[in-house]
Design an enzyme around this catalytic site. Sequence first.
Site, PDB file in Angstrom:
ATOM      1  N   LYS A 195     -17.490  -8.019   4.904  1.00  0.00           N
ATOM      2  CA  LYS A 195     -16.192  -8.364   5.482  1.00  0.00           C
ATOM      3  C   LYS A 195     -16.138  -7.932   6.938  1.00  0.00           C
ATOM      4  O   LYS A 195     -16.632  -6.866   7.296  1.00  0.00           O
ATOM      5  CB  LYS A 195     -15.060  -7.639   4.730  1.00  0.00           C
ATOM      6  CG  LYS A 195     -14.851  -8.082   3.306  1.00  0.00           C
ATOM      7  CD  LYS A 195     -13.686  -7.334   2.692  1.00  0.00           C
ATOM      8  CE  LYS A 195     -13.452  -7.719   1.251  1.00  0.00           C
ATOM      9  NZ  LYS A 195     -12.333  -6.956   0.668  1.00  0.00           N
TER      10      LYS A 195
ATOM     11  N   SER B 270      -3.034  -7.683   1.915  1.00  0.00           N
ATOM     12  CA  SER B 270      -3.569  -7.702   3.281  1.00  0.00           C
ATOM     13  C   SER B 270      -4.192  -9.048   3.627  1.00  0.00           C
ATOM     14  O   SER B 270      -4.047  -9.542   4.746  1.00  0.00           O
ATOM     15  CB  SER B 270      -4.612  -6.598   3.461  1.00  0.00           C
ATOM     16  OG  SER B 270      -4.016  -5.339   3.409  1.00  0.00           O
TER      17      SER B 270
ATOM     18  N   ARG C  77      -1.466  -5.494  -9.147  1.00  0.00           N
ATOM     19  CA  ARG C  77      -0.377  -6.447  -8.960  1.00  0.00           C
ATOM     20  C   ARG C  77      -0.257  -7.396 -10.141  1.00  0.00           C
ATOM     21  O   ARG C  77       0.828  -7.691 -10.604  1.00  0.00           O
ATOM     22  CB  ARG C  77      -0.581  -7.255  -7.672  1.00  0.00           C
ATOM     23  CG  ARG C  77      -0.362  -6.453  -6.427  1.00  0.00           C
ATOM     24  CD  ARG C  77      -0.630  -7.280  -5.221  1.00  0.00           C
ATOM     25  NE  ARG C  77      -2.044  -7.649  -5.239  1.00  0.00           N
ATOM     26  CZ  ARG C  77      -2.771  -7.881  -4.177  1.00  0.00           C
ATOM     27  NH1 ARG C  77      -2.227  -7.852  -3.002  1.00  0.00           N
ATOM     28  NH2 ARG C  77      -4.039  -8.177  -4.278  1.00  0.00           N
TER      29      ARG C  77
ATOM     30  N   HIS D  35       0.838  -1.204   0.000  1.00  0.00           N
ATOM     31  CA  HIS D  35       0.000   0.000   0.000  1.00  0.00           C
ATOM     32  C   HIS D  35       0.871   1.251   0.000  1.00  0.00           C
ATOM     33  O   HIS D  35       0.602   2.210  -0.726  1.00  0.00           O
ATOM     34  CB  HIS D  35      -0.913   0.046   1.232  1.00  0.00           C
ATOM     35  CG  HIS D  35      -1.979  -0.989   1.246  1.00  0.00           C
ATOM     36  ND1 HIS D  35      -2.131  -1.861   2.302  1.00  0.00           N
ATOM     37  CD2 HIS D  35      -2.952  -1.297   0.356  1.00  0.00           C
ATOM     38  CE1 HIS D  35      -3.163  -2.665   2.055  1.00  0.00           C
ATOM     39  NE2 HIS D  35      -3.672  -2.342   0.882  1.00  0.00           N
TER      40      HIS D  35
END
Length: 162
Positions: A42, A129, A91, A18
């Site tokens: 979540k 994460s 990514r 991040h």
Amino acid sequence: MQRIALFPGTFDPITIGHLDIINRALPLFDKLVIGIGRNINKTPMFSDDQRISWIEEIYKDNPKVSAVLYEGLTVDCCQKVGANFIVRGIRYVNDFEYEKAIADMNRSLDNNIETVFLTCLPQFTSVASTLVRDVLRNGGDVMKFLPDVVARSLEQRKKYEV
């Protein structure tokens, strides 16, 4: 007109991946708001206050960075903070496909908000994460994936849990 960007995510916890995206986005914008999104689907490992505190501590000397909590649509948060840009880190190729669909939806909701994609540096592609939380839950060492502020905080927390 100021160039204000929102970098949305759960940041549960904020990682060095991040920070890579944040630090590389900073020269592009006058202000960067880190938007900690609450997702009803979540349950975060770390509290909202903890995540805000980490970001504020990491960027305490940088007036261009702030953090907010938000629920609901990311474009609504953009409107509240005056952001015309959304920053997203990529990514892998499949990240782009997913993020492009979200960017297209966001643009259809508010055509004044543009999404800017920054590709992750190779050394950070495996830092997520979700993976960090999995390693933490199973007693593994994640300190090399975390900013110093977060790592120290978790070390302190571990001392009190023993």
